[in-house]
Design a protein around this motif. Sequence first.
Motif, PDB file in Angstrom:
ATOM      1  N   VAL A 144       0.812  -1.217   0.000  1.00  0.00           N
ATOM      2  CA  VAL A 144       0.000   0.000   0.000  1.00  0.00           C
ATOM      3  C   VAL A 144       0.842   1.262   0.000  1.00  0.00           C
ATOM      4  N   LEU A 145       1.844   1.322   0.903  1.00  0.00           N
ATOM      5  CA  LEU A 145       2.565   2.583   1.056  1.00  0.00           C
ATOM      6  C   LEU A 145       3.276   2.992  -0.231  1.00  0.00           C
ATOM      7  N   LEU A 146       3.796   2.013  -0.971  1.00  0.00           N
ATOM      8  CA  LEU A 146       4.457   2.358  -2.218  1.00  0.00           C
ATOM      9  C   LEU A 146       3.478   2.955  -3.219  1.00  0.00           C
ATOM     10  N   LYS A 147       2.219   2.493  -3.137  1.00  0.00           N
ATOM     11  CA  LYS A 147       1.226   2.962  -4.101  1.00  0.00           C
ATOM     12  C   LYS A 147       0.859   4.407  -3.872  1.00  0.00           C
ATOM     13  N   MET A 148       1.108   4.906  -2.677  1.00  0.00           N
ATOM     14  CA  MET A 148       0.798   6.302  -2.404  1.00  0.00           C
ATOM     15  C   MET A 148       1.589   7.208  -3.334  1.00  0.00           C
ATOM     16  N   GLY A 149       2.809   6.814  -3.647  1.00  0.00           N
ATOM     17  CA  GLY A 149       3.622   7.616  -4.558  1.00  0.00           C
ATOM     18  C   GLY A 149       3.027   7.661  -5.947  1.00  0.00           C
ATOM     19  N   GLY A 150       2.706   6.484  -6.480  1.00  0.00           N
ATOM     20  CA  GLY A 150       2.112   6.433  -7.804  1.00  0.00           C
ATOM     21  C   GLY A 150       0.794   7.178  -7.852  1.00  0.00           C
ATOM     22  N   TYR A 151      -0.017   6.984  -6.806  1.00  0.00           N
ATOM     23  CA  TYR A 151      -1.300   7.674  -6.729  1.00  0.00           C
ATOM     24  C   TYR A 151      -1.088   9.180  -6.733  1.00  0.00           C
TER      25      TYR A 151
END
Lengths: 506, 493
Positions: free
Chosen positions: B253-260
């Motif tokens: 999840v936390l990595l996806k915050m960047g892409g989001y």
Amino acid sequence: MLLLLPEIIVGCGALLVSILGAGFARPGRSAVFGWTAFAFCLLSLITLPVSYHLTSALRLFPPPWISLALSFDSFALFFRFFALASTSIVILSSLDYLRARALPHSGEFYGLLLFSTLGIMLLAAAVDLITIILSLEMLSISCYVLTAFIKRDERSAEGGLKYFLVGAISTAVMLYGLSLLFGATGATSLAGIATGLRITRVTVLPILGVVLTLVGFGFKVALVPFHAWSPDAYEGAPTPVTAFLSVGPKAAGFAVLSRIFLTSFSPTLASWPSLFAGLSIVTMTVGNLLAIPQTNIKRMLAYSSISQAGYVLIGLVCAVPWAGSALLRSVPPAAGGLSPAVGNPLFGVVALLLYLLAYLFMNLGAFLVVIAVSRTTASDEIPAYAGLMQTSPFLAVSLAIFFLSLAGVPPTGGFIGKFYLFGAAIGSGLWWLALAGVLNSVISLYYYFNVVRYMFFLHPKEAAARRPALSLSFAICLCLAVTLLMALLPEGFISFARAAAYGLSR
Amino acid sequence: MFPLLTLITFLPLLGGVILLFIPKENKKAIKTTALAVSFASLVLSLAMYALFQNGVPGFQFEEKANWIPSLGVSYHLGVDGVGMPMVLLTTLLSFLAILYSWIIEERTKEYFALFLLLETGMTGVFVALDFVLFYVFWEVSLVPMYFIIGVWGGPRREYAAIKFFLYTLVGSLLMLLAILAMYFKTAPHYTFDMVEMVNRQPYSKLPHLWQVLVFWFFYVGFAIKVPAFPFHTWLPDAHVEAPTAGSVILAGVLLKMGGYGFVRVSLPMMPVGFSTYAGIIAVIALISIVYGSLVAMAQTDLKKLVAYSSVGHMGFVMLGLAALNTDGVSGAVLQMFSHGCITGALFFLVGIVYERAHHRQIARFGGLGAQMPRYYGFFMFMGLASLGLPSLSGFIAEFLVLRGSFTAFTLYAGIAITGIVITAAYILWTIQRMFLGPLKEEYRKFPDMNRLEVACLAPLMFVILLVGIYPAAVLNAISGTVKNLLSAAGLPL
């Protein structure tokens, strides 16, 4: 007279407690004096808004001999509240501390505390050089004695002596600077100086006056490179006094700095905004870097307080319209709220005040936890905090939240304050100042979380900690509540700061 | 209006507060409460998925209330086709991570309270439509992760925890400055509202130097999270030292915050900047893909291998974003969703074998397939998903990314394919070393996966298979929104 009621109450309280303390002191009786002092503070706190609104409602104006010396605007109101709040919380925390260490002269202790509070209150309202100097001395001398209060402890004596010597020199420097301003303009009132500086040709005299004033006050609020007395004084003083020193005199210093520089000096005079900007960056950086290797938590918090002063300066720097050389002008309140237009100086003042407000509660809170922990472990060394989460989760979590607030991590009051400060910087176009602030926040988090690491990750050396005294726990809860409330519902605090900012600009 | 998003976001926090009142000896009650609360959030987010309408412009389930009127900050929540899969991913992985954490016996109360706080923070990031709110949630998710790594982590946990915190904090604070810079150009009615910022395009009003700074400050803030080369160095330490459930959440999840962040902020609000620097971003993405995969191949620690594989897979996300067309960006978002599930599962699998062997050295394993057939099956499935086997979600996502970037940068797409080949190489090689061949003596007694572990992995297996065979389940929502986003930004579809 009604306007002065809060000050009169505090003054009477100070005299009463000191005299009683001198006359009726008994070992173990310190709580009585403490509660008396607290009662006076509380009473003064209650009369503060009452007297302010009552006089404006009744359209009472102070007689000339008061209004020339003191100005009871909302800016002063903010700092008078600030002083009383800080003293009340410090008194609550000191009750158990004095009893545990069986410190003698507790009556004088509270008397001096109240005198210094009175000094801050008058300093915040002062609009004349003489009043400024008198209130400053009242504040400083009380603080010198309070720092050296633990008579038999050499660190306390050393801290107090250093504070006294450096403080005396800085007062002398500042006096010299102020007298040069008097010489240049022929007036001791701030308004008079403002007018005078606008009329006369700018020569060496006023420039030197401005610089020396800056230096003098720089010592008082422990800016770099005038900070050397601070760690020793903070480490040596009894911790409730350290807590008070870290918020009271600092806020008072900033109150006077703001008033003098923003209302009397044109920004082109000695280009003081650039000077302050440079001082701000140096203070933040040096303070943070020097805090990293510390092993004594009071010293670490001392360096942290030094760097926090640097952040507050950002607000002061941005309170100047960088686009032109005009003085701070009164901006009428906009319909929807404070218009944060690029270069609007009031945003900087609001940021300064808001951050000071957040700083009051988060810094006091941190010191209160230090007091609580030193009660059990009798140590102020950081390794003594190992495993605090398991022995006393309340203290550990509170301190963690205060540290997060000091570093500016949401959702805390410290974040709101820093948000406003960086906003003011960006809004004034000073992105490099904001960047310096941001990078320093990251550095500060490192040493704050060093303590958090000890508290949460390591194991305690001894068994359960003694529960902190009720008054201390209450004070910690209060600071905690305000720190978190400031982030969840900031509107009230922002309005308070805005009203104070308008008061300055009028 | 039913406050669905507020409930999904804050129910875990409420659960965490309730947890504080349960005495710490009653571990069963603590775990049950945490599980129940996260399950409730999951159910609500499934309801959100069911009620979501694909292709509708704007945001759905919007909630708006005043927060700080003097600054123009409001409490504004909403989801579109990009946010909705992320919320779903967050609630699903949090539920499974809490389920897996049933085995935690030390300092249980703090662990689950922190986990629930973390879930609130992460969900909040994906639903926030006001910049201050977005920032607050972004930072809130950092603090519990620091503690989770630092208390329940591996031997170098303290170092990994503070490195993670400081590294990501720098990025976040730079992002804060960029947010403030954009804010001051939203005159005359100053606001932090993201929807308003997209409409008014304050970025275009900034002077040139400021535009460069704002774009790159946002970039650094998001790139550190993604993590894109060269800001990825916090990831191996954090992932390896975190406890299993922590790694799952971190990678999932936390990595996806960047892409989001790129899709929510950089693309719609700075389209000119993004298209100017798309080439640079594509090159950085390529380096992440190829370099990340090569480094993964060199690893001897299984957990570190999976960690570096994340760098490689998230490189595909960046490549898809840089392509700036429907295929590319949709592929990137789908890759975020898919990778979250796949890597989450992989970290679960690493944790399962670590619980038994107490080491993660691939070379020391051997022939596990005979002893633990169920585990072998799951690992094979997830490994193949990771290398992009068709009929599993990874393939659809990577294919879309490649198709999109083939149109935009043909050469880069070609190089990116080598990344897939390298990934296949190290995955298959790892499987061969760990599961095939003769069974080593020390593993003869190893129990296969128990019901709890299967329960953690089965839902992910289902989702990966479903999206692989029927990608429209999430892709319709994603591409619908991406089309609207790109056309609003004036970029070619």
